[in-house]
Scaffold this motif. Structure first.
Motif, PDB file in Angstrom:
ATOM      1  N   SER A 107      16.509 -10.885  -6.447  1.00 43.31           N
ATOM      2  CA  SER A 107      15.468 -11.694  -5.624  1.00 43.31           C
ATOM      3  C   SER A 107      15.148 -10.811  -4.549  1.00 43.31           C
ATOM      4  O   SER A 107      15.640  -9.885  -4.304  1.00 43.31           O
ATOM      5  CB  SER A 107      16.298 -12.835  -4.815  1.00 43.31           C
ATOM      6  OG  SER A 107      17.220 -12.800  -3.922  1.00 43.31           O
ATOM      7  N   ASP A 109      15.300 -11.377  -1.335  1.00 40.97           N
ATOM      8  CA  ASP A 109      16.435 -11.569  -0.358  1.00 40.97           C
ATOM      9  C   ASP A 109      17.186 -10.187  -0.388  1.00 40.97           C
ATOM     10  O   ASP A 109      17.729  -9.856   0.726  1.00 40.97           O
ATOM     11  CB  ASP A 109      17.114 -12.574  -0.424  1.00 40.97           C
ATOM     12  CG  ASP A 109      16.481 -13.952  -0.088  1.00 40.97           C
ATOM     13  OD1 ASP A 109      15.471 -13.719   0.536  1.00 40.97           O
ATOM     14  OD2 ASP A 109      16.795 -14.989  -0.721  1.00 40.97           O
ATOM     15  N   GLU A 110      17.138  -9.603  -1.590  1.00 44.24           N
ATOM     16  CA  GLU A 110      17.851  -8.260  -1.630  1.00 44.24           C
ATOM     17  C   GLU A 110      17.260  -7.138  -1.192  1.00 44.24           C
ATOM     18  O   GLU A 110      17.859  -6.001  -1.058  1.00 44.24           O
ATOM     19  CB  GLU A 110      18.450  -7.997  -3.130  1.00 44.24           C
ATOM     20  CG  GLU A 110      19.517  -9.095  -3.374  1.00 44.24           C
ATOM     21  CD  GLU A 110      19.741  -8.858  -4.805  1.00 44.24           C
ATOM     22  OE1 GLU A 110      19.710  -7.792  -5.567  1.00 44.24           O
ATOM     23  OE2 GLU A 110      20.667  -9.666  -5.513  1.00 44.24           O
ATOM     24  N   SER A 113      16.338  -5.005   5.014  1.00 51.72           N
ATOM     25  CA  SER A 113      15.490  -5.589   6.341  1.00 51.72           C
ATOM     26  C   SER A 113      14.876  -4.619   6.990  1.00 51.72           C
ATOM     27  O   SER A 113      15.159  -3.325   6.669  1.00 51.72           O
ATOM     28  CB  SER A 113      16.500  -6.413   7.430  1.00 51.72           C
ATOM     29  OG  SER A 113      17.340  -5.390   7.882  1.00 51.72           O
TER      30      SER A 113
END
Length: 129
Positions: A107, A109-110, A113
């Motif tokens: 996803s 989200d992986e 950051s």
């Protein structure tokens, strides 16, 4: 020579990396061309700012992104998801499921950051010094 991996939110039969060259030769499969730095830059801009228009991508990169967008669309790494309600109704781009497969992610989200990326860049800069 084959493995099952969890990627793109599903399961995929994949060649084990150690056997990639032999399998490609046996099946006469050419290695896909890698993305240029401009393509990777454009893809990163889309991944981190999606949904996004061409003008927004070009603004982030500081150069025209038309050619890179065309390449990414041809490789199915991005998709057009509609039009923005703004002057000219520009197209809006997002990453595709193929993008997740290409990067081996389950996803978005992986994705690392911005803080993680900054830390990695600082470590690389310190190692080069």
């Amino acid at each position: 020579g084959v493995q099952i991996i969890h990627v793109g939110g599903g399961w995929l039969f994949s060649t084990k990396p150690a056997f990639d060259r032999e399998i490609r030769r046996l099946l006469q499969i050419e290695r896909k061309n890698r993305l240029t730095s401009a393509g990777l830059e454009t893809l990163a801009a889309i991944a981190y700012r999606q949904p996004v228009t061409q003008a927004e991508i070009s603004g982030i990169r500081g150069v025209d992104s038309t050619s890179s967008l065309k390449t990414l669309l041809e490789k199915s790494l991005i998709k057009i998801v509609g039009r923005k309600k703004a002057p000219g109704n520009p197209l809006v781009y997002r990453t595709s499921d193929e993008f997740l497969l290409y990067l081996g992610l389950n996803s978005l989200d992986e994705l690392p950051s911005e803080e993680e990326i900054a830390k990695i860049l600082q470590e690389e800069k310190a190692a080069d010094a």
